[in-house]
Each structure stands twice: as C-alpha cells, then as structure tokens.
Write a protein that holds these residues in place. Structure first.
Motif, PDB file in Angstrom:
ATOM      1  N   PRO A 117       0.826  -1.214   0.000  1.00  0.00           N
ATOM      2  CA  PRO A 117       0.000   0.000   0.000  1.00  0.00           C
ATOM      3  C   PRO A 117       0.856   1.259   0.000  1.00  0.00           C
ATOM      4  O   PRO A 117       1.931   1.298   0.597  1.00  0.00           O
ATOM      5  N   GLU A 118       0.379   2.280  -0.663  1.00  0.00           N
ATOM      6  CA  GLU A 118       1.132   3.530  -0.752  1.00  0.00           C
ATOM      7  C   GLU A 118       1.134   4.281   0.575  1.00  0.00           C
ATOM      8  O   GLU A 118       2.071   5.023   0.867  1.00  0.00           O
ATOM      9  N   THR A 119       0.095   4.103   1.357  1.00  0.00           N
ATOM     10  CA  THR A 119       0.003   4.770   2.655  1.00  0.00           C
ATOM     11  C   THR A 119      -0.597   3.801   3.671  1.00  0.00           C
ATOM     12  O   THR A 119      -1.183   2.780   3.313  1.00  0.00           O
ATOM     13  N   GLY A 120      -0.473   4.158   4.948  1.00  0.00           N
ATOM     14  CA  GLY A 120      -1.090   3.377   6.011  1.00  0.00           C
ATOM     15  C   GLY A 120      -0.213   2.238   6.496  1.00  0.00           C
ATOM     16  O   GLY A 120       0.731   1.815   5.828  1.00  0.00           O
ATOM     17  N   GLY A 121      -0.541   1.749   7.686  1.00  0.00           N
ATOM     18  CA  GLY A 121       0.230   0.691   8.293  1.00  0.00           C
ATOM     19  C   GLY A 121       0.030  -0.649   7.610  1.00  0.00           C
ATOM     20  O   GLY A 121      -1.065  -0.956   7.130  1.00  0.00           O
ATOM     21  N   ALA A 122       1.089  -1.433   7.536  1.00  0.00           N
ATOM     22  CA  ALA A 122       1.028  -2.777   6.963  1.00  0.00           C
ATOM     23  C   ALA A 122       2.215  -3.568   7.489  1.00  0.00           C
ATOM     24  O   ALA A 122       3.202  -3.005   7.985  1.00  0.00           O
ATOM     25  N   ILE A 123       2.112  -4.881   7.373  1.00  0.00           N
ATOM     26  CA  ILE A 123       3.154  -5.789   7.868  1.00  0.00           C
ATOM     27  C   ILE A 123       3.737  -6.551   6.697  1.00  0.00           C
ATOM     28  O   ILE A 123       3.005  -7.216   5.949  1.00  0.00           O
ATOM     29  N   LEU A 124       5.037  -6.438   6.511  1.00  0.00           N
ATOM     30  CA  LEU A 124       5.747  -7.224   5.505  1.00  0.00           C
ATOM     31  C   LEU A 124       6.334  -8.441   6.213  1.00  0.00           C
ATOM     32  O   LEU A 124       7.299  -8.333   6.963  1.00  0.00           O
ATOM     33  N   ALA A 125       5.712  -9.603   6.005  1.00  0.00           N
ATOM     34  CA  ALA A 125       6.144 -10.830   6.676  1.00  0.00           C
ATOM     35  C   ALA A 125       6.968 -11.660   5.702  1.00  0.00           C
ATOM     36  O   ALA A 125       6.459 -12.065   4.655  1.00  0.00           O
ATOM     37  N   GLY A 126       8.243 -11.898   6.047  1.00  0.00           N
ATOM     38  CA  GLY A 126       9.129 -12.543   5.092  1.00  0.00           C
ATOM     39  C   GLY A 126       9.757 -13.832   5.574  1.00  0.00           C
ATOM     40  O   GLY A 126       9.812 -14.114   6.778  1.00  0.00           O
ATOM     41  N   ASN A 127      10.243 -14.607   4.614  1.00  0.00           N
ATOM     42  CA  ASN A 127      11.125 -15.724   4.952  1.00  0.00           C
ATOM     43  C   ASN A 127      12.463 -15.126   5.383  1.00  0.00           C
ATOM     44  O   ASN A 127      12.731 -13.944   5.161  1.00  0.00           O
ATOM     45  N   HIS A 128      13.316 -15.922   5.994  1.00  0.00           N
ATOM     46  CA  HIS A 128      14.562 -15.354   6.526  1.00  0.00           C
ATOM     47  C   HIS A 128      15.718 -16.308   6.267  1.00  0.00           C
ATOM     48  O   HIS A 128      15.920 -17.279   6.993  1.00  0.00           O
ATOM     49  N   LEU A 129      16.464 -16.005   5.211  1.00  0.00           N
ATOM     50  CA  LEU A 129      17.576 -16.851   4.799  1.00  0.00           C
ATOM     51  C   LEU A 129      18.934 -16.317   5.245  1.00  0.00           C
ATOM     52  O   LEU A 129      19.881 -17.089   5.390  1.00  0.00           O
TER      53      LEU A 129
END
Length: 253
Positions: A30-42
């Motif tokens: 999203p261009e604005t507003g709160g969000a969570i980027l949940a990723g794998n972790h290598l």
C-alpha cells in the motif's frame, strides 16, 4: 533523514549496483497506512536488500545488542542499524517480548511499514520453518494487512558464518495482501493466532517454493548442532523414509 541518506546516497546505490534484483509484486504494497511485511529469513542480508526495493521506509525489529555495544565500534553499529530503519528489542524475558510486540503494534497503528520474520531466526538450511504467532497478534491488534514477501538467493550471497558477501543476482517477490479482519476482536486466542500464522506461512511457502518443516527454526538449529557434535537428538529433524511436513491448505477467503 539518516534513513534516507543510507538508502539513497550511501548504502543503497552500492547494493543495487553489486547485487541486482528482480522484483515482482511491488504493487501489492500500500502507498500509505500501516502494513506488515512478513518474510522468509535466509540471511542477515535480507533486512538490507528488501527495504531498498520498497518505495516507503520499512522498520525492522533487531537484537538489542546491535544498539548497546560500548566504544567507537558500538557507536558505529548503533548509527548503522538506526540508519537502515531497525529498532532495538530486548528478548531476554517474557515482559521484554511483550514490550517488543507493543512497540511493533504501535508502529503499525501509526502508519508504518513493519518488516518481520515469523520464523524468528534465520533458516539453518534454506527450508521454511514454523512461524511464531507474534505476527498474528500484531496483525489482529493493528488491524493491518499482512503482505508476504520472499527473498531468493540471499543465502548464497550471505551464507551463515560468512564475513564477505558474494556476488549473485537476487529475486524479491511480494505476494497479495492477506486480510484477517474476519478475526477482529479475537487477539489473544491462541488457536486463532496459530491459524493466522499458519496461513501466513502457507503463503510464504507457495511464494518461495521452499520445503516446509513443522518445527521452529531455533529448535532445528539445536538438532543440527547436536547432530554435528555426534549427539543423537531426541527428535530427528526429518525422520527417515517420511515425506517432509507440509502446511494444510490455506483457508483464506
């Protein structure tokens, strides 16, 4: 100001030049507003390469030790990790863990993009491990969407234990946002939070193509260390003659 200096003047241009990346799905952020980027972790490198490809600032929780070391080296580390958008968390106790969650929730509620690794630590062998439910609690309390994101190739750039990064082309994939508004008001329900976390991990598995292992990565590291030391672990990481564990199909929608 420091973050912009690091991203656009100092660190960012160098990383883009030496480690080019193919990026797909960036329009899902999203261009604005709160969000969570949940990723794998290598690899440690994940927290450097992914934010470069996001037009907004991404804030990651990081070990408190990165910010508290004494002397000139400690000051340099604190400056560097602050500059790349990371904030310190104390993981030494249950109350400290709750404080870290509260900080993350507050950041997302105030409109920030939060980067988080549900596995809790780097994968020891390139596989995807069971997610911790903190990401679900943050999503429920903040009412923010979760965008799955996977890194491909960072474990070859920055293998565990390596001191120098190796040249390699990377790939970064952003998935479609996951909406958990149907669970509104159910934060704290451990069954709901586990279900949400499993849905996020399923999305990461689908997006990355990684094999899924239904134990925590921290436990896997213990088992691998025991095996390398010649000590037979109480629970094998992957029993002989059995297929690898798989997540149940997503119940999204």
């Amino acid at each position: 100001m420091l973050y912009r200096l690091m991203k656009y003047v100092l660190l960012g241009p160098l990383l883009r030049l030496l480690w080019p990346a193919k990026v797909t799905g960036r329009e899902n952020i999203p261009e604005t507003g709160g969000a969570i980027l949940a990723g794998n972790h290598l690899a440690v490198a994940d927290s450097f390469f992914m934010p470069l490809r996001v037009p907004r600032k991404v804030t990651f929780p990081a070990k408190q030790e990165y910010f508290t070391e004494k002397g000139p080296k400690g000051l340099l580390k604190k400056w560097f990790f602050t500059g790349v958008g990371q904030f310190p968390i104390d993981r030494s106790s249950g109350s400290a863990a709750q404080a870290a969650l509260d900080t993350a929730i507050r950041l997302v509620r105030s409109g920030h993009l939060l980067g988080i690794y549900p596995e809790g630590t780097r994968s020891p062998d390139g596989r995807l491990y069971k997610g911790k439910t903190g990401v679900a609690r943050i999503a429920l309390e903040s009412r923010a969407p979760v965008i799955p994101v996977v890194m491909v190739g960072t474990d070859k750039v920055n293998p565990i234990g390596s001191k120098m990064w190796r040249p390699r082309k990377l790939e970064i994939r952003f998935g479609r946002p996951l909406d958990f508004s149907r669970y509104e008001g159910l934060a704290g329900d451990r069954f709901i939070e586990r279900s949400i976390t499993d849905e996020i991990m399923y999305a990461l598995m689908e997006l990355s193509g990684q094999e899924y292992v239904d134990i925590y990565a921290a436990k896997a590291k213990e088992l691998i260390a025991a095996d390398e030391a010649g000590v037979r672990p109480a629970v094998p990481l992957q029993p002989e003659g059995r297929e690898p564990a798989r997540l149940p199909e997503s119940k999204a929608g």
